[in-house]
Write an enzyme that holds these catalytic residues in place. Sequence first.
Site, PDB file in Angstrom:
ATOM      1  N   ASP A 644      -1.820   4.287   1.939  1.00 53.18           N
ATOM      2  CA  ASP A 644      -2.661   3.099   1.762  1.00 53.18           C
ATOM      3  C   ASP A 644      -2.210   2.293   0.552  1.00 53.18           C
ATOM      4  OD1 ASP A 644      -4.814   5.330   2.856  1.00 53.18           O
ATOM      5  OD2 ASP A 644      -5.181   3.326   3.669  1.00 53.18           O
ATOM      6  N   ARG A 684      -4.012  10.155  -5.645  1.00 56.93           N
ATOM      7  CA  ARG A 684      -3.902   8.709  -5.491  1.00 56.93           C
ATOM      8  C   ARG A 684      -3.556   8.041  -6.818  1.00 56.93           C
ATOM      9  NH1 ARG A 684      -9.060   7.205  -1.554  1.00 56.93           N
ATOM     10  NH2 ARG A 684      -8.106   7.863   0.419  1.00 56.93           N
TER      11      ARG A 684
END
Length: 729
Positions: A644, A684
């Site tokens: 993402d 992340r």
Amino acid sequence: MQTRKKYIFLTFLASWLLLFFFGGDKLRRFAFFSGRKAEARRNWPHWTDRSLLKSFADPEELQSDGDASLPSPRERRAARLSVYKNSRCRMETCFDFSRCEKHGFKVFTYPREKDQPLSESYRKILTSIERSRYYTPNPEEACLFVLSIDTLDRDHLSGQYVRNVDEKIRGFPLWNGGRNHLIFNLYSGTWPNYTEDLGFDIGQAILAKASFYTENFRPGFDISIPLFSKDHPQRGGERGWLYQDSIPPKKKYLLVFKGKRYLTGIGSGTRNALHHIHNGKDIVSLTTCKHGKDWEKHKDTRCDKDNVDYEKFDYRELLHNSTFCIVPRGRRLGSFRFLEALQAACIPVLLSDGWELPFAEAIDWGKAAVVGNEKLLLQIPSAVRCIHPERVLAFQQQTQFLWDTYFSSVDKIVHTTLEIVKDRLLPHRSRSRFLWNTLPGGLLALPDFSTHLGDFPFYYLQHGSNPSEKFTAFIRAISPAGSLSQPILRLIQAVSASQYCAQILVLWSCEKPPPPSGKWPQTTVPLTIIQGRGKLSDRFFPYAAIQTDAVLSLDEHTSLSTSEVDFAFVVWRSFPERIVGFLTQSHFWDPEQRRWGYTSKWTNELSIVLTAAAFYHRYYHSLFTEYLPAGLRELVDGLAACEDILMNVLVAAVTKLPPIKVTQRRQQKETVPQQVGVRRFSQRQDCLNQLVDWFGYMPLVSSQLRLDPVLFKDQVSVLRKKYPRLEKL
């Protein structure tokens, strides 16, 4: 008889009078006019008489036949032939295309020897190649070869000059007379002539050289590159001084120059004349002769005053506050101030006759620079005053585009060089000059995807077209059970009911095989199952089955209604170059940790739209897979939910714009165990910082824009609506 003699006499007299009146200038050339001629000449003023005729140069300058240190045409020709023995080389004659057929365009760098010195600049060039998507460690796969010998500085007086290059390269089994080799060079020749002699025979190699002289440049074969300093950043680079979409105020100065003045030798003529255009008001031209070891030996009457005036102005302040910047030649044709002017949005005024401008094969410099003539220096001020303000602004914006796209880092300079070579291999699939000179630039417009402007998400306005009116839903299924869950069934039904949906593709990334076709729900649009490879980056692979411009990327647990899908797609068609989605997150700078932070808290700021529910253009699949090097995709596959972030970083790096959030009626959060969520959050954050390190800067752009579906297909009767046509806007 007397009458005849009379007519002859009158005819002779008339001819003499005509010759005297209309041919008197010629008669003065005879000896009997010599005394009168000398007297007449003494009555005319000398052309160097200062009392009668203002001179822009010293009489000694005008009466001299030129600088004795300058090379004669014969010397230049001899130097050229010593370097360019294959001066007629073209890609068709000196390049083996067959090496590129099997494995495509791959580049191999020679192994580096331990005791072999490398300058910082050449180390950056080799690193740029090895970090690119074209690098291969296997010479058998290579289409192009780059030496590990440092060939940047070929001035034999320099401490970085590498000797015996000829002997070394002849010992390389891959050399093959230089065929399919690329040689980089920044400095050639030495004092006093600074010819383009490299000190070794380049053979049939392509020369990527700074300060390229047009007489020596082999069109369609060699590549002119900019001169850059050893401090030029490896990647990323500083932004231009004119921010995107900003209109600069009228600047204090029209035209400026501040730099060295050479008292003797090559390059001294132009810089010695720059003081003539200085007016101290809107044109500032400052030079100093206080440089070099023995400058005082050659100092002239202007040196002391010039040195005092030179210290009164700051160089960066002049760049920042001037519309045009003079970029004269130095000892060589190119100079560092060319890139400095581009970054400062100071339109370069080039005074370097015979310079093959950097990447001129691809870049249209007529949109970003003023190319002057050294012999017409005095006309430069009036010429730049005549340029209309609208064109000045267009010039300034183009300087920023070129700086950011091709010149702000060594990576971009090297990758542009490689892309130009690659375009020559398949001319029918090469980039047009429009793609090279328009946002986002040639490096990010892949001709392998398409050569038609309407297929890219950036050129709809220029092309006068719109993206397709349908989208492809792309659902990733990773459920370990291997069966169809209720959420994915509901999602398929909701998406297939959209009037804009063309087809549904399901990327099956489970270990167990997908259910048979009878288990899948019946839909009004085609539903296709694609077997994945179990990698997170699979969702961004450019599958041939995706034929629409728009892709709706979904996770199997995403919950959306048909009206929400319709609204998001309508929004995306207005912003086809951006990511438009529902779930957003943001980044921030943590001053205590001195690293970038990542947060999923609902705030007004957003910079990331999760691809679990987002629209974007299918071109980004090709860019993700073909533009990014394999190392970044491996990073994505190794960290959870990193794909993402990488996709958002990539799109932001291309567009320089933030994503767009559309609002859901029902807010949803990720439902994962707390321990798993903490680990995923940490991954992340690590992913984000590793991506920033690779790009060399933070590409993500924050925004507070959110589009809500107000009165969009609500349950209120059209007759009762105050604005019944609102949803059609």
